[in-house]
Enzyme design. Sequence first.
Site, PDB file in Angstrom:
ATOM      1  N   ARG A 234      -5.144 -83.279  -0.893  1.00  0.00           N
ATOM      2  CA  ARG A 234      -3.671 -84.594  -0.503  1.00  0.00           C
ATOM      3  C   ARG A 234      -2.792 -83.544   0.564  1.00  0.00           C
ATOM      4  O   ARG A 234      -1.873 -82.667  -0.329  1.00  0.00           O
ATOM      5  CB  ARG A 234      -2.773 -84.820  -1.754  1.00  0.00           C
ATOM      6  CG  ARG A 234      -3.798 -86.275  -2.371  1.00  0.00           C
ATOM      7  CD  ARG A 234      -3.810 -87.238  -1.368  1.00  0.00           C
ATOM      8  NE  ARG A 234      -4.200 -88.278  -2.153  1.00  0.00           N
ATOM      9  CZ  ARG A 234      -5.831 -88.448  -1.762  1.00  0.00           C
ATOM     10  NH1 ARG A 234      -6.579 -87.838  -0.982  1.00  0.00           N
ATOM     11  NH2 ARG A 234      -6.890 -89.932  -2.912  1.00  0.00           N
ATOM     12  N   GLU A 263       0.699 -88.204   7.135  1.00  0.00           N
ATOM     13  CA  GLU A 263      -0.550 -88.665   7.644  1.00  0.00           C
ATOM     14  C   GLU A 263      -0.828 -90.047   7.720  1.00  0.00           C
ATOM     15  O   GLU A 263      -0.974 -90.794   8.848  1.00  0.00           O
ATOM     16  CB  GLU A 263      -2.135 -88.138   6.675  1.00  0.00           C
ATOM     17  CG  GLU A 263      -1.913 -88.666   5.566  1.00  0.00           C
ATOM     18  CD  GLU A 263      -3.495 -88.686   4.846  1.00  0.00           C
ATOM     19  OE1 GLU A 263      -3.371 -86.746   4.939  1.00  0.00           O
ATOM     20  OE2 GLU A 263      -4.008 -88.840   4.482  1.00  0.00           O
ATOM     21  N   HIS A 295      -8.246 -86.855   7.726  1.00  0.00           N
ATOM     22  CA  HIS A 295      -8.660 -87.027   6.246  1.00  0.00           C
ATOM     23  C   HIS A 295     -10.250 -88.080   6.256  1.00  0.00           C
ATOM     24  O   HIS A 295     -10.204 -88.809   5.531  1.00  0.00           O
ATOM     25  CB  HIS A 295      -8.251 -87.932   5.418  1.00  0.00           C
ATOM     26  CG  HIS A 295      -8.050 -88.334   4.690  1.00  0.00           C
ATOM     27  ND1 HIS A 295      -6.057 -88.496   3.624  1.00  0.00           N
ATOM     28  CD2 HIS A 295      -8.464 -88.139   3.243  1.00  0.00           C
ATOM     29  CE1 HIS A 295      -6.786 -88.850   1.960  1.00  0.00           C
ATOM     30  NE2 HIS A 295      -8.361 -88.504   2.155  1.00  0.00           N
TER      31      HIS A 295
HETATM   32  P1  NAI Z   1     -10.837 -85.111 -10.400  1.00  0.00           P
HETATM   33  O1  NAI Z   1      -9.790 -85.750 -11.660  1.00  0.00           O
HETATM   34  O2  NAI Z   1     -12.294 -85.118 -11.686  1.00  0.00           O
HETATM   35  O3  NAI Z   1     -10.372 -83.557 -10.691  1.00  0.00           O
HETATM   36  C1  NAI Z   1      -8.911 -83.023 -10.657  1.00  0.00           C
HETATM   37  C2  NAI Z   1      -8.525 -81.542 -11.234  1.00  0.00           C
HETATM   38  O4  NAI Z   1      -6.924 -80.985 -11.124  1.00  0.00           O
HETATM   39  C3  NAI Z   1      -8.704 -81.585 -13.058  1.00  0.00           C
HETATM   40  O5  NAI Z   1      -9.568 -80.432 -13.437  1.00  0.00           O
HETATM   41  C4  NAI Z   1      -7.866 -81.432 -13.327  1.00  0.00           C
HETATM   42  O6  NAI Z   1      -7.192 -81.215 -14.973  1.00  0.00           O
HETATM   43  C5  NAI Z   1      -6.383 -80.991 -12.147  1.00  0.00           C
HETATM   44  N1  NAI Z   1      -4.722 -80.908 -12.241  1.00  0.00           N
HETATM   45  C6  NAI Z   1      -4.357 -81.996 -12.011  1.00  0.00           C
HETATM   46  N2  NAI Z   1      -3.003 -81.667 -12.160  1.00  0.00           N
HETATM   47  C7  NAI Z   1      -3.172 -80.065 -11.861  1.00  0.00           C
HETATM   48  C8  NAI Z   1      -2.076 -79.047 -10.955  1.00  0.00           C
HETATM   49  N3  NAI Z   1      -1.118 -79.259 -11.315  1.00  0.00           N
HETATM   50  N4  NAI Z   1      -2.918 -77.804 -10.990  1.00  0.00           N
HETATM   51  C9  NAI Z   1      -3.936 -77.721 -11.310  1.00  0.00           C
HETATM   52  N5  NAI Z   1      -4.766 -78.674 -11.702  1.00  0.00           N
HETATM   53  C10 NAI Z   1      -4.623 -79.421 -12.023  1.00  0.00           C
HETATM   54  O7  NAI Z   1     -10.493 -84.879  -9.281  1.00  0.00           O
HETATM   55  P2  NAI Z   1     -11.488 -84.990  -7.878  1.00  0.00           P
HETATM   56  O8  NAI Z   1     -12.031 -86.251  -8.173  1.00  0.00           O
HETATM   57  O9  NAI Z   1     -12.146 -83.795  -8.186  1.00  0.00           O
HETATM   58  O10 NAI Z   1     -10.361 -84.849  -6.652  1.00  0.00           O
HETATM   59  C11 NAI Z   1      -9.592 -84.149  -6.624  1.00  0.00           C
HETATM   60  C12 NAI Z   1      -8.918 -84.364  -5.570  1.00  0.00           C
HETATM   61  O11 NAI Z   1      -9.287 -84.735  -3.945  1.00  0.00           O
HETATM   62  C13 NAI Z   1      -7.926 -86.235  -5.118  1.00  0.00           C
HETATM   63  O12 NAI Z   1      -7.249 -86.223  -6.454  1.00  0.00           O
HETATM   64  C14 NAI Z   1      -7.873 -86.602  -4.372  1.00  0.00           C
HETATM   65  O13 NAI Z   1      -6.790 -86.275  -3.833  1.00  0.00           O
HETATM   66  C15 NAI Z   1      -8.820 -85.557  -3.034  1.00  0.00           C
HETATM   67  N6  NAI Z   1      -9.605 -86.170  -3.207  1.00  0.00           N
HETATM   68  C16 NAI Z   1     -10.130 -86.541  -1.149  1.00  0.00           C
HETATM   69  C17 NAI Z   1     -10.847 -87.046  -0.414  1.00  0.00           C
HETATM   70  C18 NAI Z   1     -10.193 -86.797   0.861  1.00  0.00           C
HETATM   71  O14 NAI Z   1     -11.742 -87.344   1.422  1.00  0.00           O
HETATM   72  N7  NAI Z   1      -9.899 -85.440   1.746  1.00  0.00           N
HETATM   73  C19 NAI Z   1     -11.507 -87.710  -1.024  1.00  0.00           C
HETATM   74  C20 NAI Z   1     -11.538 -87.558  -2.320  1.00  0.00           C
HETATM   75  C21 NAI Z   1      -9.963 -87.036  -3.321  1.00  0.00           C
END
Ligand code: NAI
Length: 332
Positions: A234, A263, A295
């Site tokens: 993000r 964005e 994105h």
């Molecule tokens: P997820 O929920 O499976 O994993 C997120 C991880 O980040 C968790 O293990 C959590 O404990 C950790 N976390 C939370 N806050 C944190 C912090 N302050 N410091 C360190 N670790 C922290 O999420 P997933 O599916 O892996 O997605 C991650 C991110 O990717 C989403 O939140 C979204 O923002 C982004 N995303 C981007 C896309 C794109 O097209 N560019 C598409 C899908 C997701």
Amino acid sequence: MKITFFSAKPYDKQFFDQSNDSFGFQYEYFETHLGPHIVNAVEHADAVCVFVNDKVSREVISVLASRKVRIIALRCAGFNNVDLQAAREYGMRVCRVPAYSPEAVAEYTVAMLLTLIRKTHKAYNRVREQNFSLNGLLGSNIHGRTIGLIGTGKIGKVFCGIMRGFGARVLAYDLVPDPQLQAAGVIYTSLEELLPQSDILSLHCPLTKDNYHLIDKGTLSKMKPGVILINTSRGGLVCTADIIQALKDRQVGALGIDVYEQEENLFFRDLSGSIIDDDQIQRLMSFPNVLITAHQAFFTEEAMSQIAQVTLENIRDLTNGIEPKDSSAILV
Ligand code: NAI
């Protein structure tokens, strides 16, 4: 049962139309993003379906509630753009697609990294101009390098696996370490330890109130000089003004971003005939070692089919008073 879609592009219509055969919902598509300027156009809808840059603020939610909308369905994983507290107070249900092909985003992160580290984007243009020289195209290996990951959830985990396949040393920082990854050789450290050791840093955590501008002047100064930074998570995780300064100072050696703080004013639109007022993105685009995409990390056939299917299942289940199988799909 009617769903009003915002930020709907031709590809959204394609996948949601295809998936509707087994649901039979009535659709209305708006290409504009959801915000105070358009919310009054919502009529007779039971649900609104929104994407990453729709602004689902308290003001918007209060109008939606007055128009008898009961469900806000995000067709994405991140939900930093929805005021969940307001949704709760107005009795709305909010759902999302917690996992749709984490491989799509992880593989795209690798694509950005390989492009920057091997300069294939420059080679592509150069060869088209019949310039077959290698001057300026020197790259480096990923093998043997230290990769620092922030966030080892679904996407981070897949990315870890790919990087280990390349023969990289993987360090990770997460609020909740994953024992499976630890067993596979991923080393969890504090952020303080991770930053100075990483040759390559990749962000895979959600944007929350606590980690807004996680990458700023302070954290950038602790990184290894020449670090390659990739953000497919993000935009708000990175302070744009500070990253520009770090690029000018050569503290950051290369930057790959699929997401950008401002964005919502730019991405998902063709602005090729427009004057862009955002000086920061213009400055970023002027660096030879910065790769920006709009994105698109999620954008594969597999992910789009899953997004449409799960979004419609969430809406069907909530409408029928059934809690969806995956409880993390429900935010409110
Ligand atoms: P997820 O929920 O499976 O994993 C997120 C991880 O980040 C968790 O293990 C959590 O404990 C950790 N976390 C939370 N806050 C944190 C912090 N302050 N410091 C360190 N670790 C922290 O999420 P997933 O599916 O892996 O997605 C991650 C991110 O990717 C989403 O939140 C979204 O923002 C982004 N995303 C981007 C896309 C794109 O097209 N560019 C598409 C899908 C997701």
